[in-house]
Design a protein around this motif. Sequence first.
Motif, PDB file in Angstrom:
ATOM      1  N   UNK A 259      13.093 -12.446  12.826  1.00 36.17           N
ATOM      2  CA  UNK A 259      12.981 -12.076  11.557  1.00 36.17           C
ATOM      3  C   UNK A 259      13.221 -10.662  11.026  1.00 36.17           C
ATOM      4  N   UNK A 260      13.703 -10.285   9.666  1.00 34.12           N
ATOM      5  CA  UNK A 260      13.430  -9.259   9.209  1.00 34.12           C
ATOM      6  C   UNK A 260      12.221  -9.128   8.424  1.00 34.12           C
ATOM      7  N   UNK A 261      11.664  -7.814   8.739  1.00 40.59           N
ATOM      8  CA  UNK A 261      10.091  -7.633   8.156  1.00 40.59           C
ATOM      9  C   UNK A 261      10.191  -6.683   7.010  1.00 40.59           C
ATOM     10  N   UNK A 262       9.426  -6.932   5.933  1.00 39.64           N
ATOM     11  CA  UNK A 262       9.205  -6.098   4.905  1.00 39.64           C
ATOM     12  C   UNK A 262       7.426  -5.814   5.092  1.00 39.64           C
ATOM     13  N   UNK A 263       6.946  -4.810   5.165  1.00 39.55           N
ATOM     14  CA  UNK A 263       5.620  -4.775   5.188  1.00 39.55           C
ATOM     15  C   UNK A 263       5.030  -3.880   3.946  1.00 39.55           C
ATOM     16  N   UNK A 264       3.816  -4.576   3.560  1.00 41.48           N
ATOM     17  CA  UNK A 264       3.041  -3.741   2.533  1.00 41.48           C
ATOM     18  C   UNK A 264       1.581  -3.559   3.046  1.00 41.48           C
ATOM     19  N   UNK A 265       0.836  -2.845   2.466  1.00 41.69           N
ATOM     20  CA  UNK A 265      -0.537  -2.404   3.089  1.00 41.69           C
ATOM     21  C   UNK A 265      -1.977  -2.942   2.134  1.00 41.69           C
ATOM     22  N   UNK A 266      -1.579  -3.465   0.928  1.00 41.19           N
ATOM     23  CA  UNK A 266      -2.695  -3.962   0.017  1.00 41.19           C
ATOM     24  C   UNK A 266      -2.033  -5.048  -1.023  1.00 41.19           C
ATOM     25  N   UNK A 267      -3.073  -5.765  -1.305  1.00 38.23           N
ATOM     26  CA  UNK A 267      -2.794  -6.861  -2.230  1.00 38.23           C
ATOM     27  C   UNK A 267      -1.941  -6.480  -3.417  1.00 38.23           C
ATOM     28  N   UNK A 268      -1.918  -5.339  -4.153  1.00 30.33           N
ATOM     29  CA  UNK A 268      -1.162  -5.087  -5.309  1.00 30.33           C
ATOM     30  C   UNK A 268       0.337  -5.040  -4.972  1.00 30.33           C
ATOM     31  N   UNK A 269       0.585  -4.305  -3.845  1.00 30.68           N
ATOM     32  CA  UNK A 269       1.805  -3.916  -3.411  1.00 30.68           C
ATOM     33  C   UNK A 269       2.651  -5.333  -3.032  1.00 30.68           C
ATOM     34  N   UNK A 270       1.820  -6.169  -2.361  1.00 38.01           N
ATOM     35  CA  UNK A 270       2.332  -7.641  -1.899  1.00 38.01           C
ATOM     36  C   UNK A 270       2.706  -8.176  -3.166  1.00 38.01           C
ATOM     37  N   UNK A 271       1.944  -8.267  -4.231  1.00 34.59           N
ATOM     38  CA  UNK A 271       2.106  -9.157  -5.718  1.00 34.59           C
ATOM     39  C   UNK A 271       3.420  -8.639  -5.980  1.00 34.59           C
ATOM     40  N   UNK A 272       3.597  -6.974  -6.155  1.00 36.55           N
ATOM     41  CA  UNK A 272       4.757  -6.297  -6.726  1.00 36.55           C
ATOM     42  C   UNK A 272       6.025  -6.852  -5.982  1.00 36.55           C
ATOM     43  N   UNK A 273       5.751  -6.710  -4.689  1.00 28.96           N
ATOM     44  CA  UNK A 273       6.892  -7.232  -3.734  1.00 28.96           C
ATOM     45  C   UNK A 273       7.438  -8.743  -4.121  1.00 28.96           C
ATOM     46  N   UNK A 274       6.408  -9.545  -4.056  1.00 32.21           N
ATOM     47  CA  UNK A 274       6.796 -11.146  -4.259  1.00 32.21           C
ATOM     48  C   UNK A 274       7.355 -11.157  -5.975  1.00 32.21           C
ATOM     49  N   UNK A 275       6.934 -10.490  -6.672  1.00 32.26           N
ATOM     50  CA  UNK A 275       7.677 -10.552  -8.176  1.00 32.26           C
ATOM     51  C   UNK A 275       9.210  -9.939  -8.366  1.00 32.26           C
ATOM     52  N   UNK A 276       9.218  -9.054  -7.426  1.00 32.39           N
ATOM     53  CA  UNK A 276      10.591  -8.205  -7.371  1.00 32.39           C
ATOM     54  C   UNK A 276      11.749  -9.035  -6.498  1.00 32.39           C
ATOM     55  N   UNK A 277      11.251  -9.908  -5.345  1.00 39.58           N
ATOM     56  CA  UNK A 277      12.127 -10.603  -4.572  1.00 39.58           C
ATOM     57  C   UNK A 277      11.640 -11.721  -3.967  1.00 39.58           C
ATOM     58  N   UNK A 278      12.485 -12.526  -3.543  1.00 36.54           N
ATOM     59  CA  UNK A 278      11.882 -13.841  -3.000  1.00 36.54           C
ATOM     60  C   UNK A 278      12.097 -13.649  -1.560  1.00 36.54           C
TER      61      UNK A 278
END
Length: 488
Positions: A259-278
């Motif tokens: 897999x290609x991995x994108x890493x975030x360190x908190x919940x807000x960053x995760x929500x932002x990443x999911x809003x910006x990209x599938x």
Amino acid sequence: MLGHDMRAAIADVLGGLALADLSRLDPESRLQLQRVQSAAEQLARLTDETLALVTGDDLPRANTPVQTSLGPFLDRIAARWRAHAEERGLGFALDCDEDLPGEIGTDPAALERILSNMIGNAVKYSPAGTVRLRVHRGAQEALCLRVRDTGPGFSDAAMARLFDYAGRPEDSSQPGTGLGLHIVRDLAQRIRGQLQVANARGGGAEVSLILPRAAWAPGVEAPAALSALPDLSGCTVLVAEDNPTNQLLVRQMLETLGARVALVEDGEAAADALAAQRFDLVLVDIEMPRLSGIDVVRRLRAAEGDGPATPVLAVTAFVLSANRDQIYAAGADGILAKPIMSLDAFGEAIARVLSKRPAPCDPTTDSAAPFDPVHLDRLLALAGPEDGRELLTRMREDFGAVRDGLAEGRARGDSALLRARTHVLIPLAGAVGNTALQAEAEALNAAARSGDRAVIGRLLPCVLERVDVLGAALGREFRARYCEEPAR
């Protein structure tokens, strides 16, 4: 509720047998009750597995390999099946070499199911004589468990459908659908074993389970078979995790799966990443700063609406029933308990999630497996352990030679060389069950014969990429099966 009542009833059976003094019984009665006890223990384990499949729960996993005393384990198997054999007028013999290990680290439930299917088939097909289970050490300290019957052996039709689901030939005189070897193959992969199937000299069939040392030695962890792990090639996975150690561990495991991995360190960053990209898959820690993993999943599901849903695996140290209910209610597809002890457990959890909600991986990457595990297992089972090693080595060499020839033909614009190499590739791809590669090789061969350079230019890069993926997959399969690097 039904599961609870089933397990309670089985517990009563086992508890009653444990309290009974079987030594006072005559040998025949003692044998029958030992058989009942063995079957009840197996039924208890099967009930847990069935309930896990129905509920989607993870089966309880030990933090260390389960150690089983081999001698008593084999004696229980023999006691159970000796009674079955005697009912059919057959003998049953257990032959054990003296140098067997005292303990093994193999899952006893899976091993018992494997042997039960192997011995059950042998008893069914033997009209007379003795069914034998021989247990001995093989090459490189492998543990070999071989069941031999006195029946007619495998027909050509049966060999051709070896390990297939419901693979019994239509003209078989025996009842049933032929699920036994299909089940045995899947369970053997689970415990990192290999199967060998042959017709014995002098009549009868032999089915052997070969456990490499890394699979049976207590406390030894070995990589799982490639076919038992999900292939995440072409998939982008979001990992939301605030612990640096867990970040590193999860990233390494995901990259091992391709897999290609994108890493975030908190919940807000995760929500932002999911809003910006599938993403093709999301692994989210439940306890995170700024926004909990449960809230991350809720936001994701709300944003998705009625559209395609992203597979989500929740990773958490809190696995009580109430926590699990809350996580699933938020929209997660699976739960993986911390600490993550092995690549096996990690891969199994991901595979379970993807079976519920397949990942929409990169459309430029073909989702077909590089090879059909059933085809490959059938070839290696018929070849036997040592010849199977040589077969897999030669197969990798042949694919490498084909790849080099295709690349050379492409560089030189040599249609004759492309015809020659695709002529070799067509049966090779078919042998491992890669029908997509086989079809493209046939089309490329036809284009090379007609000199259609436009079709050659379109097909050749795809064929080269498939051959590269297949070669790499066979290399990983070699390492998983034989615990060593393949010859270059």
